[in-house]
Design an enzyme around this catalytic site. Structure first.
Site, mmCIF file in Angstrom:
data_model
loop_
_atom_site.group_PDB
_atom_site.id
_atom_site.type_symbol
_atom_site.label_atom_id
_atom_site.label_comp_id
_atom_site.label_asym_id
_atom_site.label_seq_id
_atom_site.Cartn_x
_atom_site.Cartn_y
_atom_site.Cartn_z
ATOM 1 N N CYS A 72 0.826 -1.211 0.000
ATOM 2 C CA CYS A 72 0.000 0.000 0.000
ATOM 3 C C CYS A 72 0.863 1.265 0.000
ATOM 4 C CB CYS A 72 -0.985 -0.054 1.158
ATOM 5 S SG CYS A 72 -2.438 0.938 0.851
ATOM 6 N N HIS A 168 -3.261 -5.254 1.664
ATOM 7 C CA HIS A 168 -2.548 -5.542 2.915
ATOM 8 C C HIS A 168 -2.543 -7.049 3.207
ATOM 9 C CE1 HIS A 168 -2.097 -1.428 4.641
ATOM 10 N NE2 HIS A 168 -3.048 -1.165 3.759
ATOM 11 N N GLU A 170 -0.794 -8.676 5.144
ATOM 12 C CA GLU A 170 -0.525 -8.953 6.572
ATOM 13 C C GLU A 170 -1.820 -8.996 7.385
ATOM 14 O OE1 GLU A 170 -0.199 -6.133 5.080
ATOM 15 O OE2 GLU A 170 -0.639 -4.446 6.425
#
Ligand code: GLN
Length: 191
Positions: A72, A168, A170
């Site tokens: 991002c 994202h 994660e």
């Protein structure tokens, strides 16, 4: 792991789960000690402010020589061309990227994308987008790793040892993206 701003902790946890030793980089000289770098999401303009000119140069040298992965805001930092508004990029990835490209309505969303690689393609990839940028142009040396939507927008790309996602990874349970980056780091160490 660049830890001057943004959501670095979820990346740290994921990388540790996958067996990596994680260093939280807060000072430029720490870059000399690591084999690869994750630049997390956050606010790319704030990253630029915190980095300053010297930090920016040091990071540019790093991304040129060692595996680097931006998510991002991190993807925005790595780009060669940034729009909306125009802003400096490290030029590690030959892409044009537009900040906050999905507008207010779609500020944040969870969507399903696909890997391009045949081996990984059959199972979809959950993608969490938060005020996400959009990759508008990719240079000839850039490989698309994953796409999203009917227009097959590139949302994960790689050029040499530099990787970026506009979402994202994660924040999802799927570990394939981080594993792909750790493979780059391990290969980088060997060569
Ligand atoms: N909108 C942010 C930017 O332009 C990126 C958002 C994020 O990293 N989740 O830098």
């Amino acid at each position: 792991m660049l830890a001057i701003q943004g959501d670095f902790d979820a990346h740290r946890k994921r990388l540790e789960e996958l067996g990596a030793e994680v260093v939280l980089v807060k000072k430029p000289e720490q870059l000399d000690e690591i084999d690869g770098l994750v630049i997390p999401g956050g606010e790319s303009s704030t990253f630029l402010k915190v980095l300053g000119e010297a930090g920016f140069e040091k990071l540019k040298q790093f991304a040129r020589s060692k595996p680097t992965f931006g998510t991002c805001a991190g993807a925005i930092l790595l780009a060669s061309e940034v729009e909306n508004p125009k802003q400096a990029g490290l030029g590690a990835l030959d892409i044009r990227i537009r900040r906050n490209a999905y507008g207010r309505q779609l500020d944040s969303s969870i969507r399903e994308g696909r890997f391009v690689q045949e081996k990984l393609r059959e199972s979809p990839l959950e993608m969490v987008f938060i005020r996400a940028p959009k990759i508008e142009r990719i240079g000839p040396g850039v490989e698309v790793i994953a796409t999203e939507g009917k227009d097959k927008d590139p949302v994960a790309v790689r050029q040499g040892r530099v990787m970026a996602t506009t979402f994202h990874p994660e924040l999802s349970a799927d570990t394939r993206i981080h594993r792909a980056f750790l493979d780059l780091v391990r290969n980088g160490r060997r060569s």
